[in-house]
Design a protein around this motif. Sequence first.
Motif, PDB file in Angstrom:
ATOM      1  N   ALA A   1      46.809  39.835 122.409  1.00 52.92           N
ATOM      2  CA  ALA A   1      47.859  39.675 121.571  1.00 52.92           C
ATOM      3  C   ALA A   1      48.138  37.935 121.122  1.00 52.92           C
ATOM      4  N   GLY A   2      47.182  37.109 121.557  1.00 53.28           N
ATOM      5  CA  GLY A   2      46.997  35.944 121.248  1.00 53.28           C
ATOM      6  C   GLY A   2      47.769  34.941 122.374  1.00 53.28           C
ATOM      7  N   ALA A   3      48.381  35.436 123.463  1.00 61.29           N
ATOM      8  CA  ALA A   3      49.115  34.509 124.172  1.00 61.29           C
ATOM      9  C   ALA A   3      48.177  33.578 124.861  1.00 61.29           C
ATOM     10  N   ARG A   4      48.879  32.583 125.334  1.00 64.94           N
ATOM     11  CA  ARG A   4      48.208  31.312 126.093  1.00 64.94           C
ATOM     12  C   ARG A   4      49.070  31.381 127.470  1.00 64.94           C
ATOM     13  N   PRO A   5      48.595  30.423 128.549  1.00 61.88           N
ATOM     14  CA  PRO A   5      49.364  30.303 129.631  1.00 61.88           C
ATOM     15  C   PRO A   5      50.399  29.394 129.353  1.00 61.88           C
ATOM     16  N   LEU A   6      51.386  29.752 130.041  1.00 59.68           N
ATOM     17  CA  LEU A   6      52.885  29.033 130.049  1.00 59.68           C
ATOM     18  C   LEU A   6      52.828  28.112 131.220  1.00 59.68           C
ATOM     19  N   TRP A   7      52.854  26.818 131.036  1.00 54.65           N
ATOM     20  CA  TRP A   7      53.136  25.885 131.908  1.00 54.65           C
ATOM     21  C   TRP A   7      54.454  25.419 132.224  1.00 54.65           C
ATOM     22  N   LEU A   8      54.928  25.701 133.471  1.00 61.93           N
ATOM     23  CA  LEU A   8      56.301  25.248 134.137  1.00 61.93           C
ATOM     24  C   LEU A   8      56.426  24.031 135.103  1.00 61.93           C
ATOM     25  N   GLY A   9      57.302  23.364 134.870  1.00 64.50           N
ATOM     26  CA  GLY A   9      57.229  22.235 135.655  1.00 64.50           C
ATOM     27  C   GLY A   9      58.754  22.052 136.400  1.00 64.50           C
ATOM     28  N   LEU A  10      58.989  21.208 137.179  1.00 64.11           N
ATOM     29  CA  LEU A  10      60.245  21.310 137.882  1.00 64.11           C
ATOM     30  C   LEU A  10      60.822  22.446 138.474  1.00 64.11           C
ATOM     31  N   VAL A  11      60.026  23.501 138.889  1.00 63.09           N
ATOM     32  CA  VAL A  11      60.509  24.989 139.286  1.00 63.09           C
ATOM     33  C   VAL A  11      60.917  24.656 140.729  1.00 63.09           C
ATOM     34  N   ASN A  12      61.980  24.264 141.043  1.00 64.88           N
ATOM     35  CA  ASN A  12      62.663  23.962 142.337  1.00 64.88           C
ATOM     36  C   ASN A  12      63.671  24.505 142.889  1.00 64.88           C
ATOM     37  N   ASP A  13      64.014  25.535 142.332  1.00 66.93           N
ATOM     38  CA  ASP A  13      65.214  26.497 142.765  1.00 66.93           C
ATOM     39  C   ASP A  13      65.036  27.959 142.816  1.00 66.93           C
ATOM     40  N   PRO A  14      65.590  28.511 143.575  1.00 71.86           N
ATOM     41  CA  PRO A  14      65.296  29.929 143.730  1.00 71.86           C
ATOM     42  C   PRO A  14      65.581  30.961 142.480  1.00 71.86           C
ATOM     43  N   ASP A  15      66.462  30.355 141.603  1.00 69.64           N
ATOM     44  CA  ASP A  15      66.855  31.033 140.408  1.00 69.64           C
ATOM     45  C   ASP A  15      65.641  30.844 139.391  1.00 69.64           C
ATOM     46  N   ALA A  16      65.215  29.702 139.428  1.00 68.32           N
ATOM     47  CA  ALA A  16      63.976  29.700 138.471  1.00 68.32           C
ATOM     48  C   ALA A  16      62.705  30.496 138.838  1.00 68.32           C
ATOM     49  N   THR A  17      62.546  30.493 140.122  1.00 70.32           N
ATOM     50  CA  THR A  17      61.293  31.411 140.684  1.00 70.32           C
ATOM     51  C   THR A  17      61.714  32.899 140.370  1.00 70.32           C
ATOM     52  N   GLU A  18      63.104  33.308 140.510  1.00 76.16           N
ATOM     53  CA  GLU A  18      63.598  34.614 140.292  1.00 76.16           C
ATOM     54  C   GLU A  18      63.040  35.017 138.612  1.00 76.16           C
ATOM     55  N   ASP A  19      63.210  33.932 137.874  1.00 79.79           N
ATOM     56  CA  ASP A  19      63.161  34.297 136.217  1.00 79.79           C
ATOM     57  C   ASP A  19      61.619  34.334 136.180  1.00 79.79           C
ATOM     58  N   ILE A  20      60.772  33.519 136.771  1.00 77.84           N
ATOM     59  CA  ILE A  20      59.389  33.682 136.503  1.00 77.84           C
ATOM     60  C   ILE A  20      58.852  34.998 137.078  1.00 77.84           C
ATOM     61  N   ALA A  21      59.459  35.200 138.117  1.00 76.63           N
ATOM     62  CA  ALA A  21      59.007  36.595 138.922  1.00 76.63           C
ATOM     63  C   ALA A  21      59.240  37.657 138.080  1.00 76.63           C
ATOM     64  N   ALA A  22      60.318  37.724 137.511  1.00 79.23           N
ATOM     65  CA  ALA A  22      60.765  39.063 136.656  1.00 79.23           C
ATOM     66  C   ALA A  22      59.999  39.079 135.490  1.00 79.23           C
ATOM     67  N   TRP A  23      59.835  37.774 134.738  1.00 76.04           N
ATOM     68  CA  TRP A  23      59.085  37.743 133.351  1.00 76.04           C
ATOM     69  C   TRP A  23      57.531  38.235 133.721  1.00 76.04           C
ATOM     70  N   ALA A  24      56.970  37.737 134.618  1.00 76.91           N
ATOM     71  CA  ALA A  24      55.640  38.010 135.033  1.00 76.91           C
ATOM     72  C   ALA A  24      55.370  39.380 135.254  1.00 76.91           C
TER      73      ALA A  24
END
Length: 135
Positions: A84-107
């Motif tokens: 579909a044309g997607a590229r990798p998404l780089w994420l930084g400062l992923v230093n809290d559990p909420d951010a980790t949960e958001d990433i896990a759910a999206w992935a």
Amino acid sequence: MPATPTGRTTHDARTGAGAGGPAPCRVVVCRDCCCGSPKVTGVDHAAQTERLRAAVPVRVSDCLDACDHANVVVVQPSAEGRAAGARPLWLGLVNDPDATEDIAAWARAGGPGVAPRPDILDLYAITPPRRRRAF
């Protein structure tokens, strides 16, 4: 899970993909000099990696050369997302559990090119080091 002669498993229960099936969305976590180290305080790096691993396949990498954004997580599109044309998404400062949960759910939902990216992840998006321009 039965293994093939090459050591690959024939079925991945997390993704439902067989050995010859399409590549799922994957996550890469940086775990070297800054990311995944005591330099980033207050983060349970092992728990973060395991939480992501519970959602999708995870690869642990040495330094991704974005130390000023520790902890760095890269969400790589699945075969469907790439088509579909997607590229990798780089994420930084992923230093809290909420951010980790958001990433896990999206992935888990399919990631880049498959599932809509949650707006909250825009706060963590960074430019990969090789794409930076010197001025």
